[in-house]
Design a protein around this motif. Structure first.
Motif, PDB file in Angstrom:
ATOM      1  N   LYS A 116       1.085  -1.305  -0.106  1.00 31.04           N
ATOM      2  CA  LYS A 116      -0.004  -0.096  -0.030  1.00 31.04           C
ATOM      3  C   LYS A 116       0.963   1.098  -0.206  1.00 31.04           C
ATOM      4  O   LYS A 116       0.331   2.333  -0.369  1.00 31.04           O
ATOM      5  N   ARG A 117       1.920   1.183   0.603  1.00 33.84           N
ATOM      6  CA  ARG A 117       2.969   2.355   0.627  1.00 33.84           C
ATOM      7  C   ARG A 117       4.217   1.844   0.087  1.00 33.84           C
ATOM      8  O   ARG A 117       5.160   1.634   0.716  1.00 33.84           O
ATOM      9  N   THR A 118       4.334   2.078  -1.425  1.00 31.32           N
ATOM     10  CA  THR A 118       5.291   1.478  -2.176  1.00 31.32           C
ATOM     11  C   THR A 118       6.646   2.613  -1.721  1.00 31.32           C
ATOM     12  O   THR A 118       7.840   1.922  -2.053  1.00 31.32           O
ATOM     13  N   PHE A 119       6.436   3.565  -1.465  1.00 35.78           N
ATOM     14  CA  PHE A 119       7.497   4.496  -1.045  1.00 35.78           C
ATOM     15  C   PHE A 119       7.997   4.631   0.419  1.00 35.78           C
ATOM     16  O   PHE A 119       8.755   5.279   0.968  1.00 35.78           O
ATOM     17  N   GLY A 120       7.168   3.658   1.304  1.00 34.02           N
ATOM     18  CA  GLY A 120       7.481   3.860   2.844  1.00 34.02           C
ATOM     19  C   GLY A 120       6.780   4.856   3.478  1.00 34.02           C
ATOM     20  O   GLY A 120       5.546   5.470   3.132  1.00 34.02           O
ATOM     21  N   TYR A 121       7.363   5.223   4.576  1.00 28.69           N
ATOM     22  CA  TYR A 121       6.972   6.315   5.341  1.00 28.69           C
ATOM     23  C   TYR A 121       7.676   7.497   5.305  1.00 28.69           C
ATOM     24  O   TYR A 121       7.678   8.188   6.271  1.00 28.69           O
ATOM     25  N   HIS A 122       8.608   7.756   4.548  1.00 27.58           N
ATOM     26  CA  HIS A 122       9.409   9.002   4.389  1.00 27.58           C
ATOM     27  C   HIS A 122       8.601  10.403   4.523  1.00 27.58           C
ATOM     28  O   HIS A 122       9.122  11.449   4.617  1.00 27.58           O
ATOM     29  N   ARG A 123       7.192  10.438   4.136  1.00 25.96           N
ATOM     30  CA  ARG A 123       6.413  11.547   3.865  1.00 25.96           C
ATOM     31  C   ARG A 123       5.932  11.585   5.379  1.00 25.96           C
ATOM     32  O   ARG A 123       5.382  12.809   5.350  1.00 25.96           O
ATOM     33  N   PHE A 124       6.093  10.855   6.253  1.00 28.85           N
ATOM     34  CA  PHE A 124       5.306  11.093   7.575  1.00 28.85           C
ATOM     35  C   PHE A 124       5.884  12.323   8.092  1.00 28.85           C
ATOM     36  O   PHE A 124       4.749  13.120   8.866  1.00 28.85           O
ATOM     37  N   PRO A 125       6.930  12.517   8.449  1.00 28.56           N
ATOM     38  CA  PRO A 125       7.398  13.727   9.095  1.00 28.56           C
ATOM     39  C   PRO A 125       7.001  15.096   8.271  1.00 28.56           C
ATOM     40  O   PRO A 125       6.968  16.055   8.962  1.00 28.56           O
ATOM     41  N   VAL A 126       7.178  15.098   6.902  1.00 31.63           N
ATOM     42  CA  VAL A 126       6.576  16.120   6.336  1.00 31.63           C
ATOM     43  C   VAL A 126       5.148  16.443   6.554  1.00 31.63           C
ATOM     44  O   VAL A 126       4.755  17.763   6.768  1.00 31.63           O
ATOM     45  N   LEU A 127       4.227  15.669   6.523  1.00 33.42           N
ATOM     46  CA  LEU A 127       2.936  15.768   6.815  1.00 33.42           C
ATOM     47  C   LEU A 127       2.673  16.250   8.217  1.00 33.42           C
ATOM     48  O   LEU A 127       1.891  17.217   8.551  1.00 33.42           O
ATOM     49  N   ALA A 128       3.379  15.619   9.115  1.00 30.59           N
ATOM     50  CA  ALA A 128       3.262  16.159  10.589  1.00 30.59           C
ATOM     51  C   ALA A 128       3.842  17.571  10.760  1.00 30.59           C
ATOM     52  O   ALA A 128       3.263  18.571  11.384  1.00 30.59           O
ATOM     53  N   ALA A 129       4.983  18.355   9.877  1.00 29.08           N
ATOM     54  CA  ALA A 129       5.572  19.422   9.837  1.00 29.08           C
ATOM     55  C   ALA A 129       4.279  20.448   9.549  1.00 29.08           C
ATOM     56  O   ALA A 129       4.205  21.617   9.724  1.00 29.08           O
ATOM     57  N   PHE A 130       3.538  19.868   8.215  1.00 27.40           N
ATOM     58  CA  PHE A 130       2.783  21.033   7.708  1.00 27.40           C
ATOM     59  C   PHE A 130       1.581  21.229   8.648  1.00 27.40           C
ATOM     60  O   PHE A 130       1.265  22.059   8.939  1.00 27.40           O
ATOM     61  N   VAL A 131       0.990  20.246   9.458  1.00 29.82           N
ATOM     62  CA  VAL A 131       0.015  20.287  10.382  1.00 29.82           C
ATOM     63  C   VAL A 131       0.644  21.166  11.331  1.00 29.82           C
ATOM     64  O   VAL A 131      -0.191  22.158  11.992  1.00 29.82           O
ATOM     65  N   ASN A 132       1.875  21.086  11.841  1.00 30.10           N
ATOM     66  CA  ASN A 132       2.343  21.710  12.877  1.00 30.10           C
ATOM     67  C   ASN A 132       2.553  23.315  12.542  1.00 30.10           C
ATOM     68  O   ASN A 132       2.241  24.117  13.317  1.00 30.10           O
ATOM     69  N   GLY A 133       2.951  23.748  11.382  1.00 29.93           N
ATOM     70  CA  GLY A 133       2.918  24.977  10.752  1.00 29.93           C
ATOM     71  C   GLY A 133       1.654  25.698  10.813  1.00 29.93           C
ATOM     72  O   GLY A 133       1.573  26.741  11.195  1.00 29.93           O
ATOM     73  N   LEU A 134       0.659  25.037  10.667  1.00 28.00           N
ATOM     74  CA  LEU A 134      -0.810  25.510  10.676  1.00 28.00           C
ATOM     75  C   LEU A 134      -1.161  25.876  11.897  1.00 28.00           C
ATOM     76  O   LEU A 134      -1.780  27.018  12.286  1.00 28.00           O
ATOM     77  N   ALA A 135      -0.784  24.842  12.944  1.00 32.04           N
ATOM     78  CA  ALA A 135      -0.769  25.335  14.397  1.00 32.04           C
ATOM     79  C   ALA A 135      -0.519  26.607  14.882  1.00 32.04           C
ATOM     80  O   ALA A 135      -0.861  27.362  15.680  1.00 32.04           O
TER      81      ALA A 135
END
Length: 315
Positions: free
Chosen positions: A76-95
């Motif tokens: 399901k995630r052929t590139f693994g989880y490397h984008r997880f910190p990026v998603l978390a950073a985006f949410v953090n920036g909005l907060a």
């Protein structure tokens, strides 16, 4: 950038421990500073706690980058989880943007109607905060100098350290002169630092999520360099460059060759040039022979330019 892989691999456990210790110190004191600022009536301390929140989030993302992104890819995630910190950073920036807005609103209100501030309590908390930040910075500074996560986290904690110094100065002014407007004024200055940090976080995270080209990877420069550096290569086109995270650039491209060079040798040489000149290690190539691109036979034969607006996003 590729000569320290073995050294970094050996240093990973130590880096993780240092990051976790700094994360617990910074996050723990962030809560203490926020509560203390509320009890002391100091908006400057609350603003500095918000600044520490940005750095706590940065430390957490750096730690997650060590932990989660190492998980293997699956169906399901052929590139693994490397984008997880990026998603978390985006949410953090909005907060953080919301927090900055609240601090600015409160600061303006206190400038119009000054409120009492317990200078002694504010000074004590700010001094403890300075000591905590010094310890956290020493922990991170003692880690691997070649690791971008460690270097970035150390810079964030250094900003916290300067914020604590500012809070100490403001508390001193209140204790000596009783001039409480220094508290909301300082809170506005710290809010600007938080806003700056939030802007950079959002800009970088958005760039990665929108499949933006990694820093230092210019498709037009690649078009120019590759045909001159690789024997038998006529041109390159359909260049798409993106990154899974800020530190994992990837690329796909079409390369038109004259057939005089063996296929495997051509692929190896192209990849070597992209790694040496642009730092891109993961490259997907489509080698083409003949006059035109096989994907666009109805277009002008052998057209060079990068058609960056075509094709599905990758990653």
């Amino acid at each position: 950038m590729h000569h320290h892989d073995h050294h970094d691999h050996d240093a990973l456990p130590d880096n993780r421990r240092r990051l976790l210790a700094a994360l617990l110190l910074t996050g723990g004191f962030m809560v203490v500073e926020a509560v203390g600022g509320w009890l002391a009536g100091s908006l400057a301390l609350i603003a500095d706690a918000a600044h520490m929140l940005t750095d706590t989030a940065s430390l957490l993302l750096a730690w997650l980058a060590f932990r989660i992104t190492d998980r293997p890819a699956d169906r399901k995630r052929t590139f693994g989880y490397h984008r997880f910190p990026v998603l978390a950073a985006f949410v953090n920036g909005l907060a953080l943007l919301l927090i900055v807005g609240w601090i600015a609103f409160e600061a303006i209100g206190r400038l119009l109607e000054p409120t009492p501030v317990m200078g002694g309590t504010m000074l004590a908390i700010a001094v403890v905060g300075l000591l905590v930040n010094i310890v956290a910075f020493a922990l991170l500074h003692g880690g691997s100098r070649d690791n971008l996560n460690m270097r970035g986290a150390a810079v964030h904690v250094l900003g916290d350290l300067l914020g604590s110094v500012g809070a100490i100065l403001a508390a001193g002014v209140i204790l000596v002169t009783g001039w409480t407007p220094i508290d909301p004024i300082l809170s506005l200055l710290v809010a600007l630092l938080v806003l700056r940090a939030a802007w950079f976080v959002l800009r970088e995270a958005t760039h990665v999520l929108l499949e933006g080209a990694p820093p230092g990877v210019d498709p037009h420069e690649i078009e120019r360099v590759l045909p001159t550096a690789v024997e038998g290569l006529i041109d390159v086109h359909h260049i798409h460059a993106w990154s899974l995270s800020g530190e994992r650039p990837m690329m796909s491209l079409h390369a038109r060759a004259d057939g005089a060079v063996a296929h495997d040798a051509l692929v190896a040489r192209i990849k070597a040039v992209l790694l040496e000149r642009f730092g891109v290690e993961h490259v997907t190539l489509q080698i083409e022979y003949g006059e035109g691109c096989v994907d666009h036979q109805d277009r002008d034969a052998g057209r060079g330019g990068s058609e960056l607006d075509e094709g599905p996003a990758k990653g």
